[in-house]
Design a protein around this motif. Structure first.
Motif, PDB file in Angstrom:
ATOM      1  N   ARG A 101       0.835  -1.202   0.000  1.00  0.00           N
ATOM      2  CA  ARG A 101       0.000   0.000   0.000  1.00  0.00           C
ATOM      3  C   ARG A 101       0.869   1.251   0.000  1.00  0.00           C
ATOM      4  N   ALA A 102       0.399   2.286  -0.718  1.00  0.00           N
ATOM      5  CA  ALA A 102       1.161   3.528  -0.841  1.00  0.00           C
ATOM      6  C   ALA A 102       1.143   4.338   0.451  1.00  0.00           C
ATOM      7  N   ILE A 103       0.128   4.111   1.280  1.00  0.00           N
ATOM      8  CA  ILE A 103      -0.037   4.868   2.517  1.00  0.00           C
ATOM      9  C   ILE A 103      -0.240   3.889   3.666  1.00  0.00           C
ATOM     10  N   PRO A 104       0.539   3.985   4.741  1.00  0.00           N
ATOM     11  CA  PRO A 104       0.352   3.084   5.884  1.00  0.00           C
ATOM     12  C   PRO A 104      -0.941   3.385   6.624  1.00  0.00           C
ATOM     13  N   VAL A 151       6.283  10.231   4.139  1.00  0.00           N
ATOM     14  CA  VAL A 151       6.190   8.776   4.119  1.00  0.00           C
ATOM     15  C   VAL A 151       5.387   8.261   2.919  1.00  0.00           C
ATOM     16  N   GLU A 152       4.393   9.022   2.482  1.00  0.00           N
ATOM     17  CA  GLU A 152       3.464   8.528   1.464  1.00  0.00           C
ATOM     18  C   GLU A 152       4.114   8.381   0.094  1.00  0.00           C
ATOM     19  N   ASP A 153       3.715   7.315  -0.601  1.00  0.00           N
ATOM     20  CA  ASP A 153       4.128   7.071  -1.980  1.00  0.00           C
ATOM     21  C   ASP A 153       3.024   7.586  -2.908  1.00  0.00           C
ATOM     22  N   VAL A 154       3.228   7.469  -4.208  1.00  0.00           N
ATOM     23  CA  VAL A 154       2.223   7.895  -5.189  1.00  0.00           C
ATOM     24  C   VAL A 154       0.908   7.163  -4.909  1.00  0.00           C
ATOM     25  N   HIS A 155      -0.208   7.908  -4.914  1.00  0.00           N
ATOM     26  CA  HIS A 155      -1.498   7.333  -4.566  1.00  0.00           C
ATOM     27  C   HIS A 155      -2.628   8.122  -5.211  1.00  0.00           C
ATOM     28  N   CYS A 156      -3.788   7.510  -5.275  1.00  0.00           N
ATOM     29  CA  CYS A 156      -5.024   8.160  -5.717  1.00  0.00           C
ATOM     30  C   CYS A 156      -4.908   8.804  -7.100  1.00  0.00           C
ATOM     31  N   LEU A 157      -4.321   8.096  -8.044  1.00  0.00           N
ATOM     32  CA  LEU A 157      -4.209   8.614  -9.406  1.00  0.00           C
ATOM     33  C   LEU A 157      -5.546   8.497 -10.134  1.00  0.00           C
ATOM     34  N   ASP A 158      -5.841   9.483 -10.976  1.00  0.00           N
ATOM     35  CA  ASP A 158      -7.118   9.461 -11.692  1.00  0.00           C
ATOM     36  C   ASP A 158      -7.192   8.349 -12.735  1.00  0.00           C
ATOM     37  N   SER A 159      -6.065   7.734 -13.032  1.00  0.00           N
ATOM     38  CA  SER A 159      -6.026   6.618 -13.981  1.00  0.00           C
ATOM     39  C   SER A 159      -6.270   5.262 -13.321  1.00  0.00           C
ATOM     40  N   ASN A 160      -6.372   5.247 -12.000  1.00  0.00           N
ATOM     41  CA  ASN A 160      -6.528   4.004 -11.248  1.00  0.00           C
ATOM     42  C   ASN A 160      -7.982   3.852 -10.802  1.00  0.00           C
ATOM     43  N   PRO A 161      -8.673   2.781 -11.212  1.00  0.00           N
ATOM     44  CA  PRO A 161     -10.072   2.590 -10.807  1.00  0.00           C
ATOM     45  C   PRO A 161     -10.264   2.537  -9.291  1.00  0.00           C
ATOM     46  N   LEU A 162      -9.231   2.152  -8.557  1.00  0.00           N
ATOM     47  CA  LEU A 162      -9.346   2.066  -7.097  1.00  0.00           C
ATOM     48  C   LEU A 162      -9.364   3.433  -6.424  1.00  0.00           C
ATOM     49  N   THR A 163      -9.148   4.491  -7.210  1.00  0.00           N
ATOM     50  CA  THR A 163      -9.232   5.850  -6.675  1.00  0.00           C
ATOM     51  C   THR A 163     -10.686   6.295  -6.542  1.00  0.00           C
ATOM     52  N   ASP A 164     -11.587   5.625  -7.219  1.00  0.00           N
ATOM     53  CA  ASP A 164     -13.006   5.970  -7.152  1.00  0.00           C
ATOM     54  C   ASP A 164     -13.510   5.821  -5.717  1.00  0.00           C
ATOM     55  N   LEU A 165     -14.630   6.453  -5.428  1.00  0.00           N
ATOM     56  CA  LEU A 165     -15.270   6.261  -4.131  1.00  0.00           C
ATOM     57  C   LEU A 165     -15.639   4.794  -3.945  1.00  0.00           C
ATOM     58  N   ALA A 166     -15.710   4.364  -2.706  1.00  0.00           N
ATOM     59  CA  ALA A 166     -16.154   3.005  -2.398  1.00  0.00           C
ATOM     60  C   ALA A 166     -17.677   2.980  -2.513  1.00  0.00           C
ATOM     61  N   VAL A 236     -13.218   6.433  12.115  1.00  0.00           N
ATOM     62  CA  VAL A 236     -12.003   7.056  11.580  1.00  0.00           C
ATOM     63  C   VAL A 236     -10.825   6.159  11.948  1.00  0.00           C
ATOM     64  N   ALA A 237      -9.762   6.240  11.152  1.00  0.00           N
ATOM     65  CA  ALA A 237      -8.566   5.441  11.423  1.00  0.00           C
ATOM     66  C   ALA A 237      -7.358   6.170  10.860  1.00  0.00           C
ATOM     67  N   GLY A 238      -6.216   5.969  11.512  1.00  0.00           N
ATOM     68  CA  GLY A 238      -5.024   6.720  11.142  1.00  0.00           C
ATOM     69  C   GLY A 238      -3.940   5.881  10.509  1.00  0.00           C
ATOM     70  N   SER A 239      -2.802   6.525  10.296  1.00  0.00           N
ATOM     71  CA  SER A 239      -1.644   5.839   9.717  1.00  0.00           C
ATOM     72  C   SER A 239      -1.035   4.844  10.703  1.00  0.00           C
ATOM     73  N   GLY A 240      -1.369   5.016  11.964  1.00  0.00           N
ATOM     74  CA  GLY A 240      -0.941   4.122  13.035  1.00  0.00           C
ATOM     75  C   GLY A 240      -1.738   4.473  14.275  1.00  0.00           C
ATOM     76  N   VAL A 241      -1.729   3.594  15.252  1.00  0.00           N
ATOM     77  CA  VAL A 241      -2.544   3.809  16.449  1.00  0.00           C
ATOM     78  C   VAL A 241      -2.103   5.071  17.191  1.00  0.00           C
ATOM     79  N   GLU A 242      -0.814   5.248  17.370  1.00  0.00           N
ATOM     80  CA  GLU A 242      -0.313   6.418  18.106  1.00  0.00           C
ATOM     81  C   GLU A 242      -0.683   7.715  17.404  1.00  0.00           C
ATOM     82  N   ALA A 243      -0.490   7.760  16.082  1.00  0.00           N
ATOM     83  CA  ALA A 243      -0.828   8.966  15.322  1.00  0.00           C
ATOM     84  C   ALA A 243      -2.327   9.228  15.351  1.00  0.00           C
ATOM     85  N   HIS A 244      -3.105   8.179  15.257  1.00  0.00           N
ATOM     86  CA  HIS A 244      -4.576   8.269  15.325  1.00  0.00           C
ATOM     87  C   HIS A 244      -5.009   8.904  16.641  1.00  0.00           C
ATOM     88  N   GLN A 245      -4.491   8.380  17.740  1.00  0.00           N
ATOM     89  CA  GLN A 245      -4.879   8.876  19.058  1.00  0.00           C
ATOM     90  C   GLN A 245      -4.408  10.310  19.283  1.00  0.00           C
TER      91      GLN A 245
END
Length: 276
Positions: A101-104, A151-166, A236-245
């Motif tokens: 995954r591009a984002i933890p 930390v984040e890698d390339v993500h949410c590109l408009d060419s990727n179908p997984l970028t669409d809303l769930a 809601v959920a974060g990149s990690g538990v500590e960052a979330h809290q």
């Protein structure tokens, strides 16, 4: 008139310097915290309590006095509400290994996002507008800016179908409000505020992710725009538990009572007056 009971204790911060406790006439004192502040209890000989008059010594030293009066409790929903669904996109539920995954994110990220469907369905039943936020970037990466410097890698590109809303998981409708963004905050470079003004919204209820990034930054911008902000803690959920809290604590610092469990939020929605 402020009651004597409410003015029983005072936080006193001296302008020039902090004097030994025995030098501050008319008061008994105890230490409060580690920042050099003291809680002072005025004795009867120090002057009026309810009238907020203080001894000559206190006045001579020059001090600010703040009564320890509890803030009035805000309703969970003040005025008209809108539900803001932040970045719950198709990739959330895709069978992608965490290492790829591009984002933890937290281990139970998809479970927390799926739980948002209950909030969405309740909002619809209660005539509360639902606004879907989608992060999306051009495939040539021209609009990422500094977003890839961390930390984040390339993500949410408009060419990727997984970028669409769930769409299936969240029950997205064709006539739903849909805001696309290029940055973390749902307000930055979008027409979200224009939409909220048109809807006459005062309270924003936030679900989605990441807690420590897009949810947090959207919350802060909304707070600075004088909206009442509520985060559904279970959704809601974060990149990690500590960052979330840490992000939840930061939001709670800005607005007391901002972070709420899903049960309280659903109950408040159901008691919310329907649109006329």
């Amino acid at each position: 008139m402020v009651t004597e009971a409410k003015l029983a204790y005072f936080l006193v911060v001296l302008i020039e310097n902090l004097q030994p406790l025995q030098d501050f006439a008319g008061c008994d004192a105890t230490r409060s915290g580690s920042a050099g502040a003291f809680v002072w209890s005025l004795r009867p000989d120090a002057g009026s309590v309810a009238g907020v008059n203080f001894s000559p010594t206190a006045q001579k030293k020059g001090c600010f006095v703040m009564a320890d009066i509890s803030k009035s409790q805000r309703n969970l929903i003040e005025g008209k509400a809108a539900l803001i669904v932040i970045d719950i996109q198709a990739s959330t539920f895709a069978p992608i290994a965490d290492a790829d995954r591009a984002i933890p994110h937290m281990a139970d990220y998809d479970t927390r996002m799926a739980r948002a469907r209950d909030v969405i369905d309740t909002a619809r039943a209660c005539d509360i507008p639902v606004i879907f936020i989608q992060e999306i970037h051009r495939a040539n990466l021209v609009d990422f800016g500094r977003e890839l410097d961390g930390v984040e890698d390339v993500h949410c590109l408009d060419s990727n179908p997984l970028t669409d809303l769930a769409r299936a998981q969240m029950g997205v409708r064709e006539d739903d409000y849909h805001i696309q963004k290029r940055r973390y905050s749902a307000f930055y470079g979008t027409d979200l505020e224009i939409l909220l003004k048109g809807l006459k919204v005062q309270t924003l209820i936030l679900v989605g992710g990441l807690t420590d990034v897009c949810v947090h930054y959207t919350f802060v911008d909304a707070h600075q725009g004088d909206y009442f902000c509520r985060i559904v803690e279970d959704c809601v959920a974060g990149s990690g538990v500590e960052a979330h809290q840490a992000a939840l604590r930061a939001c709670e610092y800005l607005q007391t009572g901002a972070v709420r469990p899903i049960g309280e939020v659903l109950q408040a929605m159901e008691g919310h007056p329907r649109a006329s």
